[in-house]
Design an enzyme around this catalytic site. Sequence first.
Site, PDB file in Angstrom:
ATOM      1  N   GLY A 150      47.178  44.704  34.665  1.00 51.74           N
ATOM      2  CA  GLY A 150      46.207  45.370  34.190  1.00 51.74           C
ATOM      3  C   GLY A 150      44.921  44.320  33.289  1.00 51.74           C
ATOM      4  N   CYS A 180      37.641  45.676  39.342  1.00 48.88           N
ATOM      5  CA  CYS A 180      37.947  46.205  38.338  1.00 48.88           C
ATOM      6  C   CYS A 180      37.325  46.778  38.048  1.00 48.88           C
ATOM      7  CB  CYS A 180      38.803  45.115  37.166  1.00 48.88           C
ATOM      8  SG  CYS A 180      36.757  43.964  36.760  1.00 48.88           S
TER       9      CYS A 180
END
Length: 307
Positions: A72, A130
């Site tokens: 992440g 992303c």
Amino acid sequence: MVDMSVDLGGLAMRTPVATASGTFGYGREYEGLVDYSALGAVTAKGVRMSPWPGNPAPRHVEVPGGMINAIGLQGPGAEHFVKWTLPRVRALGVPVIANVWGGSAEEYAQAAAILDAAEGVAAIEMNVSCPNVKEGGHTFGSSPQTLAATVRAVRPAVRKPLIVKLAPNVPDFAPYLKALEDEGADAVSMINTMPAMAIDIEKRRPVLGNRTGGLSGRCIHPVAVKAVYDAHRASRLPILAMGGVYGPEDAIELMLAGATAVAVGTATFTDPRTAERVAAGIAAYCGRHGFAAAREITGALQEQDPC
Ligand SMILES: Cc1cc2nc3c(=O)[nH]c(=O)nc-3n(C[C@H](O)[C@H](O)[C@H](O)COP(=O)(O)O)c2cc1C
């Protein structure tokens, strides 16, 4: 003596072998373990404008032929990277590619400007895989239009070579490459991880805290070869190729398909000296096959049977 130097859209690399973002820390973590003089560049882990916590654990799982990660993009932010990390990476004497991401095109541009201005950053790589928080969470690289708009916002902020990193899960690379050419990118890197998921059947739950993640390693190598082959035929942009490079033969395959340089990713976790080994193997291959320079391998695939 084989000339190993290559030019990746204005980034001078002394060998065609780099490390891939997120798999080599911020560049200096392997000091003492790796001979940095064998590397053409190191790519730092992705940074954005402000610190980012990343995803809940577990963040990675091993799968046959590779791994799935959902880190992440945890990181301390661009200013912290420039002030505290970069001076130590710079001291290693290897070009540093700063990998940048953001939640909006403006954020990309702000972070890229900070990194571009920093002494010791040799090139900027944009990770467009992303989510675009302003536009429904689709990734910045999921449509040629969004990709073009994001690169358009970043290009004026970057004087150094601008590399844009594409994901493999698109039906046709041509419109994406056209967008990069039109918006003035200097090079393309490919491939990022492939969307993937693992399930714990006893708990009947996703293994990863984020549920899904990105697949990398040996198992995605043939996908990378095809992506590079297609991109090389569709565009003149130099290609930095990654995806399952574990040895020189994998790197040479990607270069024959059209890559100017390659980056070693997941393989570093099992053998931190993979990139060095790959560079030595490319030089040996050139010697065996009569190539005076590594750059001669790029796109040297023979499509026709000579007989
Ligand atoms: C743990 C991990 C973290 C990664 N982090 C980033 C990142 O921060 N930015 C990015 O552009 N790519 C990131 N990647 C993708 C890699 O740079 C590379 O494109 C991908 O893993 C394919 O290469 P490989 O099969 O050799 O690992 C990451 C990959 C892994 C395995």
